[in-house]
Design a protein around this motif. Structure first.
Motif, short mmCIF file in Angstrom:
data_model
loop_
_atom_site.label_atom_id
_atom_site.label_comp_id
_atom_site.label_asym_id
_atom_site.label_seq_id
_atom_site.Cartn_x
_atom_site.Cartn_y
_atom_site.Cartn_z
N VAL A 61 135.82 132.50 -6.86
CA VAL A 61 136.37 133.69 -6.20
C VAL A 61 137.89 133.72 -6.37
O VAL A 61 138.59 132.88 -5.80
N PRO A 62 138.42 134.67 -7.15
CA PRO A 62 139.87 134.76 -7.28
C PRO A 62 140.48 135.26 -5.97
O PRO A 62 139.95 136.17 -5.33
N THR A 63 141.56 134.65 -5.57
CA THR A 63 142.22 135.09 -4.34
C THR A 63 143.73 135.04 -4.50
O THR A 63 144.26 134.09 -5.07
N ILE A 64 144.36 136.08 -4.04
CA ILE A 64 145.82 136.08 -3.95
C ILE A 64 146.24 135.92 -2.49
O ILE A 64 147.39 136.12 -2.14
N GLY A 65 145.26 135.53 -1.66
CA GLY A 65 145.55 135.44 -0.24
C GLY A 65 145.83 136.83 0.31
O GLY A 65 145.37 137.84 -0.21
N ARG A 66 146.60 136.87 1.35
CA ARG A 66 146.95 138.16 1.96
C ARG A 66 148.20 138.70 1.27
O ARG A 66 149.30 138.19 1.48
N SER A 67 148.01 139.70 0.47
CA SER A 67 149.14 140.31 -0.25
C SER A 67 149.48 141.62 0.43
O SER A 67 148.63 142.52 0.51
N PHE A 68 150.72 141.74 0.89
CA PHE A 68 151.09 142.89 1.71
C PHE A 68 151.78 144.00 0.94
O PHE A 68 152.08 145.03 1.52
N TYR A 69 152.02 143.80 -0.33
CA TYR A 69 152.65 144.89 -1.09
C TYR A 69 152.31 144.81 -2.57
O TYR A 69 151.77 145.74 -3.14
N ASP A 70 152.62 143.66 -3.22
CA ASP A 70 152.49 143.58 -4.67
C ASP A 70 152.55 142.11 -5.09
O ASP A 70 153.33 141.34 -4.54
N SER A 71 151.74 141.73 -6.08
CA SER A 71 151.67 140.32 -6.48
C SER A 71 152.96 139.82 -7.13
O SER A 71 153.32 138.64 -6.98
N MET A 72 153.65 140.66 -7.87
CA MET A 72 154.92 140.23 -8.45
C MET A 72 155.93 139.96 -7.33
O MET A 72 156.70 138.99 -7.38
N LEU A 73 155.94 140.82 -6.32
CA LEU A 73 156.83 140.60 -5.19
C LEU A 73 156.43 139.35 -4.41
O LEU A 73 157.28 138.59 -3.96
N ASP A 74 155.11 139.13 -4.29
CA ASP A 74 154.64 137.89 -3.66
C ASP A 74 155.17 136.67 -4.41
O ASP A 74 155.53 135.66 -3.81
N THR A 75 155.18 136.77 -5.74
CA THR A 75 155.65 135.65 -6.55
C THR A 75 157.13 135.39 -6.31
O THR A 75 157.58 134.24 -6.21
N SER A 76 157.91 136.47 -6.23
CA SER A 76 159.33 136.30 -5.91
C SER A 76 159.51 135.60 -4.56
O SER A 76 160.37 134.73 -4.41
N ALA A 77 158.69 135.99 -3.59
CA ALA A 77 158.77 135.35 -2.27
C ALA A 77 158.33 133.89 -2.36
O ALA A 77 158.97 133.00 -1.78
N LEU A 78 157.25 133.62 -3.09
CA LEU A 78 156.76 132.26 -3.25
C LEU A 78 157.81 131.35 -3.88
O LEU A 78 157.97 130.18 -3.49
N LEU A 79 158.54 131.90 -4.85
CA LEU A 79 159.55 131.11 -5.56
C LEU A 79 160.90 131.11 -4.85
O LEU A 79 161.88 130.56 -5.37
N GLY A 80 160.96 131.74 -3.69
CA GLY A 80 162.24 131.81 -2.97
C GLY A 80 163.27 132.63 -3.70
O GLY A 80 164.47 132.34 -3.63
N ALA A 81 162.81 133.67 -4.41
CA ALA A 81 163.70 134.45 -5.27
C ALA A 81 163.76 135.92 -4.88
O ALA A 81 163.96 136.79 -5.74
N LEU A 82 163.59 136.23 -3.60
CA LEU A 82 163.82 137.60 -3.16
C LEU A 82 165.30 137.93 -3.32
O LEU A 82 166.15 137.03 -3.33
#
Length: 783
Positions: A61-82
């Motif tokens: 089951v692929p999961t991106i968890g709870r994504s509240f806007y966009d996966s690329m933006l989630d990645t920026s948040a994950l990497l501490g790069a907002l």
């Protein structure tokens, strides 16, 4: 050794079958005290999707968890790069939401004080992503608490959860830098950050981790030396990730094109599986006949060393899979190595389920041709059973039924219109050309007599609560057609009056009667079917219902003329006729795949050509034919682009070339990078082109200046995608920059895009700023 995946999908939607997340998001944006509800809704949607996939028999089951806007933006948040500018936005500290969620929303939407990040299209789809903002000195600090919590929750529920991450190459290739540096210098840093993340994921019990690398279906780079270097660095990076992952298996997923480059680049690194798109680019083969399209030439770099997750079920269009044919493909591949069954891309791009689509209740034939998300999951499960030799008698019957449905669509009288085909066969090259722009410009200058730097808007004005309520009441039968008509007339009169009071030079009717710029027309054209509940996410909380283009397209009657005449009756200023262009009508629909796209585009173009004729007869002097999607459909490989541009430009010109020189044709483009296509913008030969520019930092100005662009152009000077009213100095500066790139005689002043999603207070305040900037610049030009 991790067990192989028998059946899965490449990705999942997140907005909810009834747009539950949209409603929770918009409630939270108005009232931050509703954070607990937002967290709960997001969790419920993730759980529901996981249960649906597992319940259908898929084993990963692929999961991106709870994504509240966009996966690329989630990645920026994950990497501490907002973006640094949102660093002072306070972290959220309760209600079960990620700590960074308010900073994430500030980057995506902007605030009253902070501009939003740029947003553009995800490859050649109508999904939008928030563009990462990096610099040479960007430092990446993992902020993985939310991801790991969501993963642990799924594993605890018994879900065979497979976290999905944006791959390092794709993330950086799609990023922008604020200092002119090369984002890809950070490639090793991103790999290192993911290498630190993988053991933490393994500790939470994930057997697989997926890295999405769709950039590997593109040319990667024009320079072969740089391309080779990037691929070598990417290979080395994935070797590092394999070493860091331990017993957790890694899947590299590509989509929207041929995945062979990914296989060639990463085979032998220890990657356990490759997910590939076996649908995109094979339409012509499917059109031809029912022969097997799988042979040794398919994915020549795949040796069978790694598992192949074969995307034989279309993840981005809604046509039913020919299961017999897909099974042929799977068996041919299985003879070469281990194969699992998947979708060609994430199911983010299709509606959730046919079961809830009420508009098809009385159309069994069309319904039989379709498969939405839930149906595609069932197709994957069936194909997996059949590939393993575990199919049932019911499965055999379903395979035969699907094959018959595909054949039925190909031969149905509903998909062919003899008169239209005779008309398209008679199109000549002359039908796609007007007189020269120099000749037209002189005639239009006398006819229109507009001031220098004329001001206008893109088309739509705020869709107020009253407008939406009137539309809902009409659907429910609570008001009559006549009452709805009167309500829309009142709205148009109000919008015209507001524009005149604000001092705009060329007006629009505001489009209160239009639910969506494609759906509105699809509801009035033969060959289209408009849905009731087939929602897909476009970006953030923005959802659309792409219509289904299943047959030849014709126009039974005029579509916009009455509304134009009403609007023009309220003013002595020019009101633009407003249409959606043929390429966008295709791009933002679920388009038929049984004939070349260029053929379908010409059919839509002829319908628009007739509509333009009727608008001219009704007195329209300026007609805007929007083509925001013309960049979107551009093939990802350069070798395929000339053929696309030929038919796309040809269709636009077919729609717009039937008018006299005194009729000014406008077009509008947004949400895409147009710098490399400025020549194509010129080839469209529109008298005026408005282009989204404010949100992406006026990057298009360089292309306009360097190309010597000679047509009229309006680079947007106001980003309408956030609730922020621009400062006067900002708009003055943007307009000054535009004047440095384009002669004043060519320049128009307008917002980036339509104003449908904005409120009246911010719209009024922002237009005042825009008009004041134009008047100030006009005075300096005239001085």
């Amino acid at each position: 050794m991790t067990a192989q995946i028998n059946a899965t999908v490449a990705g999942v939607p997140r907005i909810g079958p009834k747009r539950e997340l949209k409603k929770a998001l918009e409630t939270y944006w108005k009232d931050a005290s509703t954070g607990r509800n937002l967290a709960t809704v997001a969790t419920q949607l993730v759980n529901q999707q996981a249960d649906l996939i597992a319940g259908a028999g898929l084993d990963s089951v692929p999961t991106i968890g709870r994504s509240f806007y966009d996966s690329m933006l989630d990645t920026s948040a994950l990497l501490g790069a907002l973006p640094e500018r949102v660093a002072d936005v306070a972290d959220h500290d309760n209600d079960g939401l990620p700590a960074y969620v308010d900073r994430l929303f500030a980057a995506a939407r902007g605030t009253a004080e902070l501009p939003a990040s740029a947003m553009t299209k995800w490859f050649d789809t109508n999904y939008h992503y928030i563009v990462p903002e990096l610099a040479a000195d960007t430092e990446f600090r993992l902020d993985d608490a939310a991801l790991l919590t969501d993963l642990a929750d799924q594993v605890t529920r018994g879900t065979a959860a497979r976290p999905v991450l944006i791959g390092p190459l794709t993330y950086l290739a799609l990023a922008r830098t604020t200092d002119g540096s090369d984002a890809l210098v950070h490639l090793e840093e991103i790999f290192e950050a993911y290498a630190r993340l993988l053991p933490r994921i393994a500790e939470r019990g994930a057997a697989w981790v997926q890295f999405d690398e769709p950039y590997l279906v593109t040319d990667v780079d024009k320079d072969e030396t740089r391309k080779a270097d990037l691929l070598a660095r990417t290979r080395a990076g994935y070797e590092k990730l394999v070493a860091a992952a331990g017993d957790t298996a890694l899947l590299v997923q590509t989509y929207f094109g041929d995945g062979d480059l990914a296989v060639k680049t990463l085979s032998g690194t220890g990657i356990a599986a490759f997910g590939v798109d076996l649908v995109t680019g094979r339409t012509d083969e499917r059109q031809a006949d029912d022969t097997n399209i799988a042979d040794e030439a398919l994915l020549p770099s795949w040796t069978g060393e790694e598992q192949l997750l074969a995307g034989v079920v279309d993840g981005r269009n809604i046509w039913r899979t020919d299961l017999a044919r897909a099974l042929q493909t799977l068996k041919a591949l299985a003879a070469r190595g281990p194969v699992g069954v998947s979708t060609s891309s994430s199911l983010l791009h299709v509606p959730y389920s046919l079961a809830q689509e009420t508009s098809l209740d009385d159309d069994a034939e069309l319904r039989s041709w379709l498969a939405f998300g839930a149906e595609k999951i069932a197709e994957v499960a069936l194909l997996s059973r059949a590939l393993r030799g575990e199919e049932t008698a019911e499965d055999d019957a379903a395979v035969a039924e699907a094959h018959e449905a595909v054949a039925s669509r190909r031969s149905s009288e509903r998909t062919r219109n003899a008169a239209l085909r005779q008309r398209t066969g008679a199109i000549t090259e002359a039908d796609r050309h007007r007189n020269s722009f120099d000749q037209r410009r002189e005639v239009q200058a006398k006819e229109l007599n507009l001031p220098p730097l004329p001001t206008t808007t893109i088309g739509s004005f705020p869709q107020t609560t009253e407008i939406r309520q009137a539309r809902a009441k009409l659907r429910k039968g609570d008001i009559t057609e006549a009452q709805y008509h009167d309500a829309m007339v009142a709205e148009i009169k109000d919008v015209i009056g507001r524009q005149e009071a604000l001092g705009l030079d060329v007006l629009v009717h505001g489009e209160p009667e239009r639910n969506d710029m494609v759906q509105y027309f699809s509801e009035q054209l033969e060959g289209y079917h408009s849905t009731d509940l087939a929602w897909v996410q476009s970006y953030g909380s923005r959802c659309v219902r792409p219509p289904i283009l299943f047959g030849d397209v014709t126009r039974p009657a005029a579509m916009t003329v009455e509304w134009f005449k009403i609007a023009q009756s309220f003013t002595d200023k020019f009101v633009k006729g407003m249409l959606t262009g043929p390429v966008t009508m295709l791009a933002w629909s679920f388009v038929r795949d049984d004939q070349p796209l260029g053929t379908t585009a010409d059919q839509v173009a002829l319908a628009l050509r007739d509509e333009i004729d009727d608008l001219v007869d009704a007195g329209a002097k300026i007609i805007q034919v929007d083509e925001p999607a013309i960049r979107e459909l551009l093939p990802l490989r350069r070798a395929q682009q000339p053929a696309y541009l030929k038919w796309a430009v040809g269709a636009f010109r077919l729609a717009t070339s039937g008018v006299a020189d005194d009729i000014q044709i406008h077009t509008h483009m947004c949400y895409s990078e147009f710098n490399e296509l400025i020549g194509t913008v010129g080839d469209l030969d529109a008298d005026v082109t408005s282009i989204e520019a404010a949100r992406n930092g006026m990057q298009v100005l360089h292309a306009l200046r360097d190309s010597g662009f000679e047509l009229g152009v309006g680079p947007g000077v106001w980003d309408i995608h956030s609730p922020r009213v621009p400062e006067q100095s900002e708009v003055d500066t943007l307009l000054s920059d535009a004047l440095d790139a384009v002669p004043a005689s060519q320049l128009w002043v307008n917002p980036d895009c339509g104003l449908k999603t904005r409120g009246w207070d911010e719209t009024t305040a922002s237009i005042k700023v825009l008009v004041a900037a134009a008047q100030k610049a006009r005075a300096s030009v005239n001085a």
